[in-house]
Scaffold this motif. Structure first.
Motif, PDB file in Angstrom:
ATOM      1  N   ARG A 265     -22.125  35.267  88.718  1.00  0.00           N
ATOM      2  CA  ARG A 265     -20.741  35.410  88.260  1.00  0.00           C
ATOM      3  C   ARG A 265     -20.587  34.932  86.823  1.00  0.00           C
ATOM      4  N   VAL A 266     -21.191  33.792  86.508  1.00  0.00           N
ATOM      5  CA  VAL A 266     -21.094  33.243  85.152  1.00  0.00           C
ATOM      6  C   VAL A 266     -21.786  34.152  84.150  1.00  0.00           C
ATOM      7  N   LEU A 267     -22.978  34.629  84.496  1.00  0.00           N
ATOM      8  CA  LEU A 267     -23.714  35.508  83.581  1.00  0.00           C
ATOM      9  C   LEU A 267     -22.976  36.818  83.351  1.00  0.00           C
TER      10      LEU A 267
ATOM     11  N   GLY B 255     -18.414  38.590  68.514  1.00  0.00           N
ATOM     12  CA  GLY B 255     -19.821  38.256  68.725  1.00  0.00           C
ATOM     13  C   GLY B 255     -20.018  37.487  70.007  1.00  0.00           C
ATOM     14  N   HIS B 256     -20.998  36.596  69.992  1.00  0.00           N
ATOM     15  CA  HIS B 256     -21.338  35.777  71.156  1.00  0.00           C
ATOM     16  C   HIS B 256     -20.854  34.351  70.932  1.00  0.00           C
ATOM     17  N   ARG B 257     -20.265  33.752  71.942  1.00  0.00           N
ATOM     18  CA  ARG B 257     -19.900  32.344  71.848  1.00  0.00           C
ATOM     19  C   ARG B 257     -21.181  31.495  71.880  1.00  0.00           C
TER      20      ARG B 257
ATOM     21  N   LEU C 215     -25.516  28.142  77.519  1.00  0.00           N
ATOM     22  CA  LEU C 215     -25.367  28.107  78.973  1.00  0.00           C
ATOM     23  C   LEU C 215     -26.212  29.195  79.622  1.00  0.00           C
ATOM     24  N   LYS C 216     -26.216  30.378  79.053  1.00  0.00           N
ATOM     25  CA  LYS C 216     -27.032  31.470  79.593  1.00  0.00           C
ATOM     26  C   LYS C 216     -28.506  31.083  79.611  1.00  0.00           C
ATOM     27  N   ARG C 217     -28.988  30.504  78.517  1.00  0.00           N
ATOM     28  CA  ARG C 217     -30.393  30.101  78.467  1.00  0.00           C
ATOM     29  C   ARG C 217     -30.698  29.043  79.521  1.00  0.00           C
ATOM     30  N   ARG C 218     -29.771  28.142  79.736  1.00  0.00           N
ATOM     31  CA  ARG C 218     -29.989  27.092  80.728  1.00  0.00           C
ATOM     32  C   ARG C 218     -30.045  27.685  82.139  1.00  0.00           C
TER      33      ARG C 218
ATOM     34  N   MET D  96     -20.339  36.703  80.667  1.00  0.00           N
ATOM     35  CA  MET D  96     -20.750  36.425  79.290  1.00  0.00           C
ATOM     36  C   MET D  96     -21.043  37.726  78.564  1.00  0.00           C
ATOM     37  N   ASN D  97     -20.113  38.184  77.804  1.00  0.00           N
ATOM     38  CA  ASN D  97     -20.285  39.416  77.055  1.00  0.00           C
ATOM     39  C   ASN D  97     -19.868  39.192  75.607  1.00  0.00           C
TER      40      ASN D  97
END
Length: 361
Positions: free
Chosen positions: A94-96, A67-69, A75-78, A99-100
């Motif tokens: 790069r960070v986004l 699933g998703h961490r 962090l993605k929302r921020r 995130m998979n």
């Protein structure tokens, strides 16, 4: 900062005195992103959890390693919030991109206990409509962030009532599941600004005569607002290069519209996260929610909503947020979307310790 619901556009009990028998208070929680303390009411904040008490876990056998961490979700929302209105930096991109969803807990078996996600902590001193077992002043809400439970395959909610004064040392390192089934099952940490307001019962549960009176009244309001010169524009809709441009154009259009008052949108049930009040059945016919132990009708204890208000209920937007009416952090501060957007936790008014039930809209 407090949050203040504007006075209703119409004193509905003055227009329909019979509605005085169909009123109930509710406490709007008004979550806004921020970090609370364990001694405060919050969403997804630290809990006043005893250091010597086991953390609740999900023991149902289901996929738990993929699933998703939760940390990635936050962090993605921020990043998305900080980059709103501009392009992503190379580091943000790069960070986004990294995130998979995936198998982020490969050592976790389906039968292993999974720490539940801390969702809410509510003190009765902050939330006037919060009523639990006698002598208990604190409600802590958890759920398993996988929608695989029961015949309807929903999340599993756990309620913990306690006496806050009996808590000694507080657990410092509070567990959370390593993955969640969907990003929308993970709440963003929020501080609360509770406010008690009055609601009126869902239209479909009022007597037929009263429903007809309200329908006739609403039709009269619409007739008063009709302007034959305001023709519907059926031309080809404009296209937009970015979603932000579309959002801005939509906001301008909403601001130019004449707001039409109606019972369900403005005078009945408040949108947003709340405690107590009435249940809305806007997507389905009303359904009984009765206690499995004693058969008593169970009102909603906690309502989990996808937004603070929408275009059809924007009269409920707090006065303090009127200049931020299109800010996603105001309209959707929590980031949770369950069922078709709304979930309620119902508890027994005779004995709150009886098993709770869930309903979705």
């Amino acid at each position: 900062m407090t949050r203040t619901t504007p006075p209703r556009p119409v004193d509905v009990e003055d227009v329909f005195p019979a509605l005085s028998a169909h009123r109930r208070t509710t406490t709007r929680l008004h979550p806004r992103q921020g970090v609370a303390k364990a001694e405060e009411s919050s969403l997804a904040g630290p809990l006043l959890w005893p250091a010597d008490e086991p953390w609740p876990v999900c023991t149902t056998v289901h996929t738990k390693d993929t699933g998703h961490r939760p940390a990635d979700v936050r962090l993605k929302r921020r990043i998305l919030a900080e980059a709103r209105g501009r392009d992503f930096s190379s580091e943000e991109r790069r960070v986004l991109d990294a995130m998979n969803p995936g198998r982020h807990a490969s050592d976790l078996r389906d039968e292993d206990p999974l720490p539940l996600l801390a969702v809410a902590q509510l003190y009765t001193r902050d939330v006037p409509d919060l009523v639990g077992p006698e002598g208990h002043d604190l409600l802590q809400v958890f759920w398993c962030p996988f929608e695989v439970h029961g015949p309807d395959r929903t999340i599993d909610v756990v309620l913990k009532w306690r006496r806050s004064q009996e808590v000694g040392d507080v657990l410092a390192d509070q567990p959370e599941p390593p993955v969640a089934g969907r990003e929308e099952c993970v709440p963003t940490p929020c501080v609360l600004h509770p406010e008690q307001v009055v609601e009126h019962e869902y239209l479909g549960l009022l007597g037929g005569g009263l429903q007809d009176e309200i329908a006739d009244w609403e039709e009269g309001l619409l007739d008063e607002g009709v302007d034959d010169e305001d023709a519907y524009d059926s031309s080809t809709p404009q296209s937009y290069d970015t979603y932000e441009e579309y959002e801005a154009a939509t906001a301008r259009a909403r601001a130019e519209e004449e707001y039409e008052v109606d019972y369900m949108g403005d005078l009945s049930i408040t949108p947003g996260w709340k405690v107590g009040g009435f249940a809305s059945w806007h997507l389905t016919d009303p359904a009984p929610v009765d206690c499995a132990v004693c058969g008593t009708q169970m009102p909603p204890l906690l309502t989990v909503d996808k937004w603070e208000c929408d275009g059809g209920s924007r009269s409920w937007l707090p006065l303090e947020d009127r200049d931020s009416a299109d800010d996603p952090d105001v309209i959707d501060p929590v980031g949770v979307y369950l069922g078709r957007g709304l979930m309620r936790v119902h508890t027994c008014p005779v004995e709150p310790a009886h098993p709770h039930r869930l309903s979705f809209q």
